[in-house]
Design a protein around this motif. Structure first.
Motif, PDB file in Angstrom:
ATOM      1  N   ALA A  83      49.417  -9.898   3.545  1.00 26.47           N
ATOM      2  CA  ALA A  83      48.411  -9.872   1.620  1.00 26.47           C
ATOM      3  C   ALA A  83      50.020 -10.468   0.882  1.00 26.47           C
ATOM      4  O   ALA A  83      48.988 -11.511  -0.102  1.00 26.47           O
ATOM      5  CB  ALA A  83      47.836  -9.147   1.506  1.00 26.47           C
ATOM      6  N   LYS A  84      50.379  -9.721   0.134  1.00 29.57           N
ATOM      7  CA  LYS A  84      51.456  -9.783  -0.766  1.00 29.57           C
ATOM      8  C   LYS A  84      52.566 -11.155  -0.349  1.00 29.57           C
ATOM      9  O   LYS A  84      52.523 -11.646  -1.349  1.00 29.57           O
ATOM     10  CB  LYS A  84      52.415  -8.646  -0.831  1.00 29.57           C
ATOM     11  N   ARG A  85      52.666 -11.193   0.994  1.00 21.96           N
ATOM     12  CA  ARG A  85      53.650 -12.598   0.904  1.00 21.96           C
ATOM     13  C   ARG A  85      52.827 -13.951   0.892  1.00 21.96           C
ATOM     14  O   ARG A  85      53.194 -14.916  -0.579  1.00 21.96           O
ATOM     15  CB  ARG A  85      53.574 -12.784   2.826  1.00 21.96           C
ATOM     16  N   ALA A  86      51.486 -13.760   0.911  1.00 25.65           N
ATOM     17  CA  ALA A  86      50.583 -14.974   0.581  1.00 25.65           C
ATOM     18  C   ALA A  86      50.454 -15.359  -1.046  1.00 25.65           C
ATOM     19  O   ALA A  86      50.739 -16.047  -1.493  1.00 25.65           O
ATOM     20  CB  ALA A  86      49.592 -14.339   1.543  1.00 25.65           C
ATOM     21  N   ALA A  87      50.179 -13.869  -1.374  1.00 31.23           N
ATOM     22  CA  ALA A  87      49.831 -14.152  -2.439  1.00 31.23           C
ATOM     23  C   ALA A  87      51.497 -14.572  -3.028  1.00 31.23           C
ATOM     24  O   ALA A  87      51.293 -15.839  -4.464  1.00 31.23           O
ATOM     25  CB  ALA A  87      49.978 -12.596  -3.507  1.00 31.23           C
ATOM     26  N   LYS A  93      50.514  -7.768  -6.503  1.00 28.32           N
ATOM     27  CA  LYS A  93      50.027  -6.220  -6.402  1.00 28.32           C
ATOM     28  C   LYS A  93      48.776  -5.985  -6.374  1.00 28.32           C
ATOM     29  O   LYS A  93      48.297  -5.301  -5.328  1.00 28.32           O
ATOM     30  CB  LYS A  93      50.696  -5.717  -8.393  1.00 28.32           C
ATOM     31  N   LEU A  94      48.038  -7.205  -6.793  1.00 27.29           N
ATOM     32  CA  LEU A  94      46.559  -6.918  -6.547  1.00 27.29           C
ATOM     33  C   LEU A  94      46.302  -6.927  -4.841  1.00 27.29           C
ATOM     34  O   LEU A  94      45.137  -6.657  -4.452  1.00 27.29           O
ATOM     35  CB  LEU A  94      45.571  -7.602  -7.923  1.00 27.29           C
ATOM     36  N   ALA A  95      46.371  -8.043  -4.807  1.00 22.91           N
ATOM     37  CA  ALA A  95      45.678  -8.740  -2.604  1.00 22.91           C
ATOM     38  C   ALA A  95      46.611  -7.410  -2.246  1.00 22.91           C
ATOM     39  O   ALA A  95      46.197  -7.095  -1.286  1.00 22.91           O
ATOM     40  CB  ALA A  95      47.418  -9.400  -2.805  1.00 22.91           C
ATOM     41  N   GLY A  96      48.391  -6.360  -2.866  1.00 23.11           N
ATOM     42  CA  GLY A  96      48.371  -5.713  -1.865  1.00 23.11           C
ATOM     43  C   GLY A  96      47.292  -3.998  -1.704  1.00 23.11           C
ATOM     44  O   GLY A  96      46.840  -3.979  -1.046  1.00 23.11           O
ATOM     45  N   ASP A  97      46.832  -4.573  -3.140  1.00 20.41           N
ATOM     46  CA  ASP A  97      45.779  -2.794  -3.688  1.00 20.41           C
ATOM     47  C   ASP A  97      44.605  -3.640  -2.546  1.00 20.41           C
ATOM     48  O   ASP A  97      43.955  -2.603  -2.704  1.00 20.41           O
ATOM     49  CB  ASP A  97      45.536  -2.866  -4.410  1.00 20.41           C
ATOM     50  N   ILE A  98      43.866  -4.318  -2.641  1.00 27.39           N
ATOM     51  CA  ILE A  98      43.270  -5.265  -1.908  1.00 27.39           C
ATOM     52  C   ILE A  98      43.085  -5.174  -0.383  1.00 27.39           C
ATOM     53  O   ILE A  98      42.216  -4.733   0.277  1.00 27.39           O
ATOM     54  CB  ILE A  98      42.763  -6.237  -2.855  1.00 27.39           C
ATOM     55  N   ALA A  99      44.080  -5.215   0.024  1.00 24.13           N
ATOM     56  CA  ALA A  99      44.333  -5.471   1.241  1.00 24.13           C
ATOM     57  C   ALA A  99      43.511  -4.381   2.047  1.00 24.13           C
ATOM     58  O   ALA A  99      43.220  -4.972   3.647  1.00 24.13           O
ATOM     59  CB  ALA A  99      45.896  -6.144   1.907  1.00 24.13           C
ATOM     60  N   ALA A 116      42.372 -11.548  -5.613  1.00 23.53           N
ATOM     61  CA  ALA A 116      43.990 -10.644  -6.509  1.00 23.53           C
ATOM     62  C   ALA A 116      43.280 -12.153  -7.331  1.00 23.53           C
ATOM     63  O   ALA A 116      43.242 -11.609  -8.219  1.00 23.53           O
ATOM     64  CB  ALA A 116      44.629 -10.543  -5.475  1.00 23.53           C
ATOM     65  N   ASP A 117      43.425 -13.194  -7.115  1.00 20.57           N
ATOM     66  CA  ASP A 117      43.373 -14.852  -7.604  1.00 20.57           C
ATOM     67  C   ASP A 117      42.676 -14.418  -9.068  1.00 20.57           C
ATOM     68  O   ASP A 117      42.224 -14.454 -10.169  1.00 20.57           O
ATOM     69  CB  ASP A 117      43.118 -15.911  -7.289  1.00 20.57           C
ATOM     70  N   LYS A 118      41.379 -14.498  -8.823  1.00 21.94           N
ATOM     71  CA  LYS A 118      40.152 -14.267  -9.452  1.00 21.94           C
ATOM     72  C   LYS A 118      39.957 -13.135 -10.397  1.00 21.94           C
ATOM     73  O   LYS A 118      39.679 -13.248 -11.602  1.00 21.94           O
ATOM     74  CB  LYS A 118      38.687 -14.613  -8.773  1.00 21.94           C
ATOM     75  N   LEU A 119      39.684 -11.821  -9.663  1.00 25.68           N
ATOM     76  CA  LEU A 119      39.993 -11.065 -10.421  1.00 25.68           C
ATOM     77  C   LEU A 119      40.892 -10.414 -10.867  1.00 25.68           C
ATOM     78  O   LEU A 119      40.737 -10.427 -12.807  1.00 25.68           O
ATOM     79  CB  LEU A 119      40.037  -9.592  -9.169  1.00 25.68           C
ATOM     80  N   ASP A 120      42.201 -11.504 -11.632  1.00 25.62           N
ATOM     81  CA  ASP A 120      42.979 -11.535 -11.856  1.00 25.62           C
ATOM     82  C   ASP A 120      42.901 -12.120 -13.040  1.00 25.62           C
ATOM     83  O   ASP A 120      43.384 -11.662 -14.738  1.00 25.62           O
ATOM     84  CB  ASP A 120      44.945 -11.221 -12.408  1.00 25.62           C
ATOM     85  N   TYR A 162      42.477 -20.410  -3.366  1.00 28.57           N
ATOM     86  CA  TYR A 162      41.353 -20.641  -5.004  1.00 28.57           C
ATOM     87  C   TYR A 162      40.082 -21.151  -4.243  1.00 28.57           C
ATOM     88  O   TYR A 162      38.966 -20.835  -5.454  1.00 28.57           O
ATOM     89  CB  TYR A 162      41.804 -22.367  -5.151  1.00 28.57           C
ATOM     90  N   LYS A 163      39.514 -20.828  -3.314  1.00 27.57           N
ATOM     91  CA  LYS A 163      38.276 -21.036  -2.966  1.00 27.57           C
ATOM     92  C   LYS A 163      37.057 -19.853  -3.112  1.00 27.57           C
ATOM     93  O   LYS A 163      38.336 -19.167  -3.223  1.00 27.57           O
ATOM     94  CB  LYS A 163      38.077 -21.909  -1.739  1.00 27.57           C
ATOM     95  N   PRO A 164      36.214 -20.362  -3.605  1.00 29.91           N
ATOM     96  CA  PRO A 164      35.223 -21.119  -3.354  1.00 29.91           C
ATOM     97  C   PRO A 164      35.254 -21.971  -5.375  1.00 29.91           C
ATOM     98  O   PRO A 164      35.256 -21.411  -5.726  1.00 29.91           O
ATOM     99  CB  PRO A 164      33.649 -20.678  -3.237  1.00 29.91           C
TER     100      PRO A 164
END
Length: 674
Positions: A384-388, A368-374, A453-457, A432-434
């Motif tokens: 972005a949502k598929r990759a997430a 959800k967050l990746a979709g909002d950020i995209a 999205a990963d880091k902010l979550d 995962y980076k950096p």
């Protein structure tokens, strides 16, 4: 001057503890020596798998005599006070004390206490056993009937002290069931006999003869040089791995380098899998051929001189590596038969955190967050949502189960194999980076969206349950996540407001301040541009850069001086009357040309700076501020702010307030030092 040699001989010390232990031993001993008055010239610490050693040179034969003065009570003080002073000073009579006079406090007693020095050997016999008892290891054990703890069972203690041309004395002390002496041992297999030790020079020489290289860094140099030479002779090059080199050097006392090989069929595996398999399981270095491709060879570092030239050792390593690579091939082929998304249901059985739910719940949040950020980073929302969705799926694969450090990377391989677009596959790896200050930053929009999205979550989740870093404790790597967000935004030039709670925003500010200071920015300039609600990382960086350039010019320096003068006048007047001057400037009350000019320029600059800031053009905004330098200088040269006419005075104060407000459009200049 005398020299101390200390060696603590034990069973094998884990390689990961060795360097730190050597430094800790040196620090503990030298600190204790200084505290005891034994000032030394130099100290060096050494470590091998079976010994910690320390040499301290230039020690005195005894500690110096000391004379101390102890102040006592006033002359004529009550007898109990006199008696207490005598006891504390070690005097038998008050007649042994001197009397000194103070113009304000009168006469009082002074005791001169003589403290004779002590033999260094005597002091060392008390210092060394305490250091062994208090020595801290990350993990330790005790053995036998004693309570003494050490990383592994301690087998012998060497402690000698003496002049260069004399037979040294043994520093007498006991630890656990061991008594100090001057006996050590050579290589466990090549020269296991006892060795009598006198001082450091003959100790090192004797160990070399007994096939022990004492210096960890020298063992590293030997391994690297021999491995490079052996590879070069075969037209190959060693894949550099500093961490592995450090570890291997900590596993051997007499390094002997050999080369083995494996079946080229295994090169069909991803090279990272091959390297991880050989590195982790056998502590061997991998090689590349002249074209840069992974070669079917590896470097072994043995701890012995084999009578057969290393044939048995090489064959044994080849046999184990063949089995390990066969296992890796099995995992890899098995993983390829299952689409990544089919592993997602397994994440429902994996708890991410007791208060934050399962890994599957986390994936849903990241999607959800990746979709909002995209849209904010120029990425396609659905991609972005598929990759997430796929980003954490490889956690359920056999290969990542065997080698967790390959998570993300294996996800990319599997995503490519199942036909995912390149940007989605790359985002699976790069989200995962950096992972550190030198690690690469995602640059593709899809990867950026998922990585943020990963880091902010992660950050918002742990802030929500009040699991924040404290001191040096950061078990969930939240500082690293925040620094990752900062680097992704900054290095990609993103306008990305951080819409997070104030406390978390403050955490980002602290990380950003450290990053900017490490890059050479002045701390006061960073503080000047960051306010409690500053949520645009790129804007902060650009403001700091522009402010630094302004203040490096003569115009900027002089403008800052004028600002301070204006701010000081305003502060004094506002404090005096408990009010803030922020009224409009009355053109009819401007009497002098210089104040009229300043009023006109300030209004024009205020409008221009506001326009530049609105376009995120902070260099342009600072350039506009620089034009104030001349009118401000002229104003303070010709104009008396505190005019006798109260209306004129208030009007001039409002003008200075307008100047302050204009400059604060880009930074709080009150926080600028100098």
């Amino acid at each position: 001057m005398p020299e101390l040699l200390l060696e603590l001989f034990s069973e094998e010390i884990p390689a990961r503890f060795q360097r730190r232990a050597a430094e800790d031993l040196k620090k503990a001993v030298t600190n204790a020596l200084v505290d005891a008055g034994l000032v030394y010239e130099g100290a060096r610490a050494f470590v091998t798998p079976r010994r910690l050693a320390l040499t301290v040179t230039g020690l005195p034969a005894r500690s110096p005599d000391k004379r101390e003065e102890k102040k006592g009570p006033k002359v004529g003080a009550p007898q109990p006070a006199i008696d207490g002073f005598l006891r504390a000073a070690g005097l038998s009579s008050i007649d042994q004390a001197k009397i000194e006079s103070d113009s304000k406090k009168g006469d009082f007693y002074i005791a001169q206490i003589e403290k004779p020095g002590a033999d260094a050997a005597t002091l060392l016999s008390a210092i060394l056993p305490k250091i062994l008892t208090d020595f801290s290891w990350a993990k330790s054990m005790h053995w036998g009937s004693g309570s003494f703890n050490w990383v592994r069972p301690l087998r012998a203690i060497t402690a000698t002290f003496g002049q260069e041309n004399e037979d040294p004395v043994v520093i007498p002390f006991a630890s656990n069931e061991l008594t100090s002496g001057q006996t050590t041992f050579g290589h466990r297999f090549l020269a296991p006999d006892a060795i009598k030790v006198r001082r450091f020079d003959d100790y090192v020489t004797a160990l070399e003869r007994a096939k022990v290289v004492l210096d960890l860094d020298r063992r590293k140099e030997i391994i690297k040089a021999d491995a490079d030479n052996l590879a070069f002779a075969q037209g190959l090059s060693v894949i550099a791995d500093e961490n592995l080199l450090e570890e291997v050097a900590g596993l051997v006392e007499w390094p002997v380098v050999m080369m083995g090989s494996f079946d080229p069929e295994f090169l069909k595996l991803p090279e990272e899998v091959i390297i991880a398999t050989i590195r982790i399981n056998q502590k061997c270095f991998c090689l590349r051929d002249a074209t840069g491709k992974l070669a079917p060879n590896f470097i072994i570092t043995a701890n012995t001189i084999a009578s057969d030239g290393g044939a048995v050792i090489t064959a044994g390593n080849e046999r184990v590596i063949r089995a390990r690579l066969s296992d890796a091939a099995f995992f890899y082929q098995g993983d390829l038969t299952t689409p990544l998304e089919h592993g997602l249901p397994k994440l429902e059985d994996t708890v991410f955190h007791a208060k934050l739910g399962t890994q599957f719940a986390r994936v849903e949040r990241i999607v959800k967050l990746a979709g909002d950020i995209a849209p904010m980073v120029g990425a396609d929302v659905e991609r972005a949502k598929r990759a997430a969705m796929l980003a954490k799926a490889d956690l359920t694969t056999g290969m990542v189960g065997e080698f967790p450090e390959l998570q993300g990377l294996m996800g990319r391989y599997y995503a490519i194999a199942q036909g995912e677009p390149a940007d989605i596959a790359n985002a699976v790896e790069l989200h995962y980076k950096p992972l550190g200050p030198t690690d690469k930053v995602p640059t593709d929009p899809t990867a950026i969206a998922v990585a943020l999205a990963d880091k902010l979550d992660l950050l918002t989740g742990f802030w929500a349950i009040d699991e924040k870093p404290t001191g040096s404790r950061d078990p969930f790597a939240l500082r690293r996540a925040a620094l990752g967000v900062i680097r992704i935004i900054a290095e990609n030039g993103l306008r990305f407001p951080l819409q997070v709670e104030p406390d978390l925003l403050s955490f980002f500010h602290d990380r950003l301040k450290g990053t900017l200071r490490d890059a050479g920015a002045r701390h006061d300039l960073v503080d000047a541009v960051i306010s409690t609600d500053s949520d645009d990382i790129l804007e902060i960086i650009e403001r700091v850069t522009a402010l630094s350039e302004l203040l490096s010019s003569d115009d900027g320096v002089n403008l800052l001086a004028g600002y301070r003068r204006a701010a000081n006048i305003l502060a004094a007047e506002e404090k005096k009357f408990n009010l803030t001057y922020n009224g409009a400037v009355d053109q009819g009350l401007l009497r002098l040309t210089e104040e009229t000019d300043l009023a006109f320029v300030v209004d024009a600059v205020h409008a221009a700076v506001s326009a530049h800031v609105g376009r995120n053009d902070y260099k342009g905004a600072m350039a506009e501020l620089a034009t104030l330098r001349g009118p401000v200088d002229a104003f303070f040269t010709a104009v008396m702010v505190n005019d006798d006419d109260s209306m004129v005075r208030v009007n001039r104060l409002n003008l200075l307030s307008r100047l302050r407000e204009t400059m604060h459009l880009v930074a709080d200049f009150s926080k600028v030092a100098g």
